[in-house]
Design a protein around this motif. Structure first.
Motif, PDB file in Angstrom:
ATOM      1  N   PHE A  12       0.712  -1.277   0.090  1.00  0.00           N
ATOM      2  CA  PHE A  12       0.015   0.040   0.049  1.00  0.00           C
ATOM      3  C   PHE A  12       0.903   1.089   0.010  1.00  0.00           C
ATOM      4  O   PHE A  12       1.948   1.474   0.787  1.00  0.00           O
ATOM      5  N   SER A  13       0.460   2.005  -1.037  1.00  0.00           N
ATOM      6  CA  SER A  13       1.157   3.552  -0.615  1.00  0.00           C
ATOM      7  C   SER A  13       0.427   4.682  -0.920  1.00  0.00           C
ATOM      8  O   SER A  13      -0.669   4.430  -1.781  1.00  0.00           O
ATOM      9  N   GLY A  14       0.458   5.924  -0.429  1.00  0.00           N
ATOM     10  CA  GLY A  14      -0.343   6.986  -0.576  1.00  0.00           C
ATOM     11  C   GLY A  14       0.677   7.951  -1.169  1.00  0.00           C
ATOM     12  O   GLY A  14       1.621   8.113  -1.069  1.00  0.00           O
ATOM     13  N   GLN A  18       0.275  12.251  -2.150  1.00  0.00           N
ATOM     14  CA  GLN A  18      -0.609  13.535  -1.742  1.00  0.00           C
ATOM     15  C   GLN A  18      -1.000  14.138  -3.415  1.00  0.00           C
ATOM     16  O   GLN A  18      -0.095  14.208  -4.094  1.00  0.00           O
ATOM     17  N   VAL A  33      -4.298  10.765  -1.697  1.00  0.00           N
ATOM     18  CA  VAL A  33      -4.724  11.280   0.006  1.00  0.00           C
ATOM     19  C   VAL A  33      -5.194  12.302  -0.190  1.00  0.00           C
ATOM     20  O   VAL A  33      -4.684  13.293   0.514  1.00  0.00           O
ATOM     21  N   HIS A  58      -5.591  13.678   3.321  1.00  0.00           N
ATOM     22  CA  HIS A  58      -4.517  14.421   4.063  1.00  0.00           C
ATOM     23  C   HIS A  58      -4.224  15.875   3.601  1.00  0.00           C
ATOM     24  O   HIS A  58      -3.442  16.573   4.348  1.00  0.00           O
ATOM     25  N   TYR A 114      -2.458  13.631  11.532  1.00  0.00           N
ATOM     26  CA  TYR A 114      -2.195  13.312  10.241  1.00  0.00           C
ATOM     27  C   TYR A 114      -1.552  11.674  10.187  1.00  0.00           C
ATOM     28  O   TYR A 114      -1.966  10.938   9.285  1.00  0.00           O
ATOM     29  N   MET A 124      -2.815   8.113   8.401  1.00  0.00           N
ATOM     30  CA  MET A 124      -2.126   7.294   7.247  1.00  0.00           C
ATOM     31  C   MET A 124      -1.967   6.029   8.068  1.00  0.00           C
ATOM     32  O   MET A 124      -2.059   5.003   7.186  1.00  0.00           O
ATOM     33  N   ASP A 175      -5.056   4.237   6.747  1.00  0.00           N
ATOM     34  CA  ASP A 175      -4.880   3.817   5.368  1.00  0.00           C
ATOM     35  C   ASP A 175      -4.066   2.596   5.207  1.00  0.00           C
ATOM     36  O   ASP A 175      -4.723   1.461   4.410  1.00  0.00           O
ATOM     37  N   VAL A 222       4.989  -1.065   2.794  1.00  0.00           N
ATOM     38  CA  VAL A 222       4.613   0.327   2.556  1.00  0.00           C
ATOM     39  C   VAL A 222       5.811   0.823   1.759  1.00  0.00           C
ATOM     40  O   VAL A 222       6.818   1.355   2.294  1.00  0.00           O
ATOM     41  N   GLN A 236       8.874   9.221   5.475  1.00  0.00           N
ATOM     42  CA  GLN A 236       7.688   8.901   6.062  1.00  0.00           C
ATOM     43  C   GLN A 236       7.982   7.478   7.065  1.00  0.00           C
ATOM     44  O   GLN A 236       7.131   6.905   7.461  1.00  0.00           O
TER      45      GLN A 236
HETATM   46  N1  TRP Z   1       2.220  10.737   4.206  1.00  0.00           N
HETATM   47  C1  TRP Z   1       2.484  10.397   2.935  1.00  0.00           C
HETATM   48  C2  TRP Z   1       3.392  11.558   2.095  1.00  0.00           C
HETATM   49  O1  TRP Z   1       3.246  12.566   2.416  1.00  0.00           O
HETATM   50  C3  TRP Z   1       1.309   9.890   1.871  1.00  0.00           C
HETATM   51  C4  TRP Z   1       0.688   9.158   2.659  1.00  0.00           C
HETATM   52  C5  TRP Z   1      -0.665   9.061   3.155  1.00  0.00           C
HETATM   53  C6  TRP Z   1       0.815   7.677   2.701  1.00  0.00           C
HETATM   54  N2  TRP Z   1      -0.873   7.654   3.535  1.00  0.00           N
HETATM   55  C7  TRP Z   1      -0.127   6.789   3.397  1.00  0.00           C
HETATM   56  C8  TRP Z   1       2.065   7.035   2.319  1.00  0.00           C
HETATM   57  C9  TRP Z   1       0.123   5.569   3.528  1.00  0.00           C
HETATM   58  C10 TRP Z   1       2.295   5.582   2.498  1.00  0.00           C
HETATM   59  C11 TRP Z   1       1.432   4.919   3.246  1.00  0.00           C
HETATM   60  O2  TRP Z   1       4.197  11.133   1.230  1.00  0.00           O
END
Ligand code: TRP
Length: 335
Positions: free
Chosen positions: A9-11, A13, A44, A47, A130, A134, A137, A146, A152
């Motif tokens: 999983f990755s998020g 912005q 995200v 976020h 925040y 995360m 997520d 991740v 991070q």
């Molecule tokens: N905080 C991460 C960033 O700024 C973005 C993010 C949100 C994220 N949720 C996540 C990264 C879950 C990995 C997994 O880059």
């Protein structure tokens, strides 16, 4: 595990432009993970509002981020690509995990300390919590790994602590995830100050090459890159500027440092800088063309968004129901 595959999983912005550092260090490799892992990539937007956003820009960048990921090679048939606010389970689990995260833990997060000093007029509670959203997520999908930047890592470690705490109280509920820190992304430095990492929020536009920069801009930025007063293209200690350009050239061409030294033997820095700009622009051209195509087909992009949200919701709901049951929440009585 989903169909015998570990979960990744990755998020990302939906803010700012992505750089060639993001591309070479992370995104370009994401498409390789989908053979070994079941991958979820989430834009995200929730976020993003921890700092003020212009609504029209947030909307535009949400589409653009999704399109850019697809343009960089992420196949929406093999990966689940979606928008965070389309899956309400993120916010729901986020609230629950707030009650399993300590004030002291959040106070120690370096990104919070850094962002609250940069946005001193808006140190809101969302900025503080925040890392909890995360963690939600990540934990919603029973994530094993991740992929993310070093910045991070502390948040992923907090996520592990939250998961372990919850598991201890309520017995095994969440998979405890591992961070997967990309090594190569760290190596792409600013073109203006080659001892500093290339950062999308750098105020000097000449320091950063964006994935969506046009060819002329890319070549101009590389030609202006700061280098030493030597003239020989050689990878050596203290030659940070040249080392960085050689790294970039190597990432785009697959050539080793020795091969690059041989190729530019007897040529000056000017020729080399132009060549780096050329290979970079040529490598990005198909990504940019695909991006433009995807963005022009808004209905197609929305269909992918919807499909991603449906897939993600299915897995997220499973975890959320399990958590709610363990906590003692009464399920909505059936009809
Ligand atoms: N905080 C991460 C960033 O700024 C973005 C993010 C949100 C994220 N949720 C996540 C990264 C879950 C990995 C997994 O880059």
């Amino acid at each position: 595990m989903i169909n015998d595959q570990k979960i990744c999983f990755s998020g990302v912005q939906p803010s700012g432009n992505l750089t060639i550092g993001n591309y070479l260090g992370a995104i370009r490799n994401f498409s390789n993970y989908s053979d070994a892992y079941k991958c979820f990539y989430c834009v995200v937007d929730q976020h993003a509002i921890t700092v003020r956003q212009v609504p029209a820009e947030l909307r535009r960048r949400t589409y653009e981020t999704l399109a850019l990921y697809m343009a960089c090679g992420l196949d929406p048939e093999k990966n689940t690509l979606y928008v965070q606010s389309h899956v309400p389970a993120h916010a729901e689990l986020g609230w629950i995990l707030n009650c399993f995260t300590m004030f002291g833990e959040l106070s120690r997060m370096t990104q919070f300390k850094d962002k609250s000093s940069r946005h001193a007029d808006n140190v809101n509670a969302g900025l503080f919590t925040y890392p909890v959203l995360m963690a939600a997520d990540i934990l919603l999908y029973q994530t094993d790994v991740v992929p993310t930047g070093v910045d991070q890592k502390q948040h992923v470690e907090l996520c592990r602590d939250i998961a372990e705490r919850f598991n201890q109280i309520y017995s095994g509920t969440f998979t405890v995830p591992e961070p997967m820190i990309s090594q190569s992304g760290k190596k792409i430095m600013s073109l203006a100050e080659p001892t500093k990492k290339m950062s999308k929020s750098d105020e000097n536009p000449n320091a950063v090459v964006y994935i969506l920069d046009d060819k002329d801009t890319i070549i101009r930025k590389f030609r202006r890159a700061v280098t030493d007063s030597d003239t020989c293209v050689r990878f050596a200690e203290g030659k940070d500027g040249i080392n960085n350009l050689m790294t970039i050239y190597s990432c785009f061409t697959g050539k080793t440092m020795e091969e690059i030294e041989r190729e530019f033997d007897g040529k000056g820095y000017g020729d080399f800088k132009t060549a780096v700009g050329e290979v970079c622009a040529d490598a990005l051209a198909p990504v940019q063309a695909r991006f433009a195509q995807l963005l022009a087909d808004k209905a197609g992009l929305e269909a992918q968004m919807k499909k991603g949200a449906d897939e993600a919701s299915y897995y997220a709901r499973k975890t959320l129901s399990k958590v709610q049951k363990k906590l003692g929440f009464v399920p909505v009585p059936r009809g």
